[in-house]
Design a protein around this motif. Sequence first.
Motif, PDB file in Angstrom:
ATOM      1  N   LEU A  72       6.019  -3.876  -8.900  1.00  0.00           N
ATOM      2  CA  LEU A  72       6.019  -4.920  -7.896  1.00  0.00           C
ATOM      3  C   LEU A  72       7.509  -5.644  -7.798  1.00  0.00           C
ATOM      4  O   LEU A  72       7.322  -5.776  -6.147  1.00  0.00           O
ATOM      5  CB  LEU A  72       4.921  -5.818  -8.492  1.00  0.00           C
ATOM      6  CG  LEU A  72       3.645  -6.215  -8.332  1.00  0.00           C
ATOM      7  CD1 LEU A  72       2.484  -6.946  -9.128  1.00  0.00           C
ATOM      8  CD2 LEU A  72       3.136  -5.506  -7.141  1.00  0.00           C
ATOM      9  N   ASP A  73       7.895  -5.708  -8.995  1.00  0.00           N
ATOM     10  CA  ASP A  73       9.396  -6.686  -8.329  1.00  0.00           C
ATOM     11  C   ASP A  73       9.816  -5.019  -8.143  1.00  0.00           C
ATOM     12  O   ASP A  73      11.471  -5.234  -7.093  1.00  0.00           O
ATOM     13  CB  ASP A  73      10.082  -6.472 -10.133  1.00  0.00           C
ATOM     14  CG  ASP A  73       9.478  -7.806 -10.432  1.00  0.00           C
ATOM     15  OD1 ASP A  73       8.916  -8.431  -9.950  1.00  0.00           O
ATOM     16  OD2 ASP A  73       9.354  -7.891 -11.848  1.00  0.00           O
ATOM     17  N   LEU A  74      10.347  -4.000  -8.597  1.00  0.00           N
ATOM     18  CA  LEU A  74      11.147  -2.811  -7.739  1.00  0.00           C
ATOM     19  C   LEU A  74      10.181  -3.774  -6.073  1.00  0.00           C
ATOM     20  O   LEU A  74      11.401  -2.815  -5.327  1.00  0.00           O
ATOM     21  CB  LEU A  74      10.148  -1.505  -8.070  1.00  0.00           C
ATOM     22  CG  LEU A  74      11.120  -1.552  -9.492  1.00  0.00           C
ATOM     23  CD1 LEU A  74      10.532   0.310 -10.081  1.00  0.00           C
ATOM     24  CD2 LEU A  74      12.394  -1.337  -9.180  1.00  0.00           C
ATOM     25  N   GLU A  75       9.117  -3.484  -5.587  1.00  0.00           N
ATOM     26  CA  GLU A  75       8.662  -3.640  -4.284  1.00  0.00           C
ATOM     27  C   GLU A  75       9.634  -4.344  -3.661  1.00  0.00           C
ATOM     28  O   GLU A  75       9.602  -4.193  -2.416  1.00  0.00           O
ATOM     29  CB  GLU A  75       7.093  -2.960  -4.432  1.00  0.00           C
ATOM     30  CG  GLU A  75       7.207  -2.984  -2.829  1.00  0.00           C
ATOM     31  CD  GLU A  75       7.043  -2.218  -1.683  1.00  0.00           C
ATOM     32  OE1 GLU A  75       7.163  -2.144  -1.133  1.00  0.00           O
ATOM     33  OE2 GLU A  75       6.994  -0.786  -2.402  1.00  0.00           O
ATOM     34  N   THR A  76       9.382  -5.588  -4.456  1.00  0.00           N
ATOM     35  CA  THR A  76       9.686  -6.458  -3.887  1.00  0.00           C
ATOM     36  C   THR A  76      11.727  -6.784  -3.364  1.00  0.00           C
ATOM     37  O   THR A  76      11.724  -7.109  -2.268  1.00  0.00           O
ATOM     38  CB  THR A  76       9.503  -7.961  -4.729  1.00  0.00           C
ATOM     39  OG1 THR A  76       8.229  -7.835  -4.520  1.00  0.00           O
ATOM     40  CG2 THR A  76      10.767  -9.433  -4.706  1.00  0.00           C
ATOM     41  N   PHE A  77      12.104  -5.704  -4.800  1.00  0.00           N
ATOM     42  CA  PHE A  77      13.381  -6.457  -4.457  1.00  0.00           C
ATOM     43  C   PHE A  77      14.189  -4.794  -3.416  1.00  0.00           C
ATOM     44  O   PHE A  77      14.981  -5.494  -2.435  1.00  0.00           O
ATOM     45  CB  PHE A  77      14.486  -5.349  -5.650  1.00  0.00           C
ATOM     46  CG  PHE A  77      15.521  -5.278  -5.483  1.00  0.00           C
ATOM     47  CD1 PHE A  77      16.701  -6.204  -5.522  1.00  0.00           C
ATOM     48  CD2 PHE A  77      16.390  -4.124  -5.594  1.00  0.00           C
ATOM     49  CE1 PHE A  77      18.497  -5.548  -5.617  1.00  0.00           C
ATOM     50  CE2 PHE A  77      17.172  -3.652  -5.556  1.00  0.00           C
ATOM     51  CZ  PHE A  77      18.336  -4.513  -5.534  1.00  0.00           C
ATOM     52  N   PHE A  78      13.224  -4.033  -3.073  1.00  0.00           N
ATOM     53  CA  PHE A  78      13.339  -2.860  -2.038  1.00  0.00           C
ATOM     54  C   PHE A  78      13.346  -3.557  -0.915  1.00  0.00           C
ATOM     55  O   PHE A  78      13.580  -3.184   0.847  1.00  0.00           O
ATOM     56  CB  PHE A  78      12.683  -1.777  -2.378  1.00  0.00           C
ATOM     57  CG  PHE A  78      13.797  -0.359  -2.718  1.00  0.00           C
ATOM     58  CD1 PHE A  78      14.050   0.281  -2.142  1.00  0.00           C
ATOM     59  CD2 PHE A  78      14.298  -0.812  -4.306  1.00  0.00           C
ATOM     60  CE1 PHE A  78      15.001   1.756  -2.741  1.00  0.00           C
ATOM     61  CE2 PHE A  78      14.644   0.238  -5.282  1.00  0.00           C
ATOM     62  CZ  PHE A  78      15.489   1.062  -4.366  1.00  0.00           C
TER      63      PHE A  78
END
Length: 150
Positions: A72-78
Amino acid sequence: MVKIRRLVVTEKHCYQKLVRLQTNGKSFHNVTAEIEALVRQSGVQTGLCNLFLRHSSASLVIQENADPDVLLDLETFFAQLIPEDDSRYRHCNEGSDDMPAHIRTVLTKSSEVIPVWQGKLGLGMWQGIYVWEHRSLGRSRELLVHITGD
């Protein structure tokens, strides 16, 4: 004095499979179990498992498989790094998510090579293999798996 090494030639096995999957829009799709099953089917005990995702708007990544917050954090960051804003891009014929999806793929990758060790994928304890869909709508995706070794 020149020492000559003896070459040991072993019988190599090659195994290929095209895996088709349907994504559900932007998210990570864990394909670890499917790839592990193909390694078992191949009969290879020591070798390499090459994975190639045949698309330019989705990625193939090895990532944390225990805590879903990482994904989820990766998706938010991207999403913050690569916004979906038609005014920023020339290529937007297929929608506002199209060019950002291509950029995400360039920043990640479309292939992975994983050692096959003792008949299993040589992944770490907390690693999983994911197809990361970058488009908003689900798509049919193809993952080419090539396993070689003995």
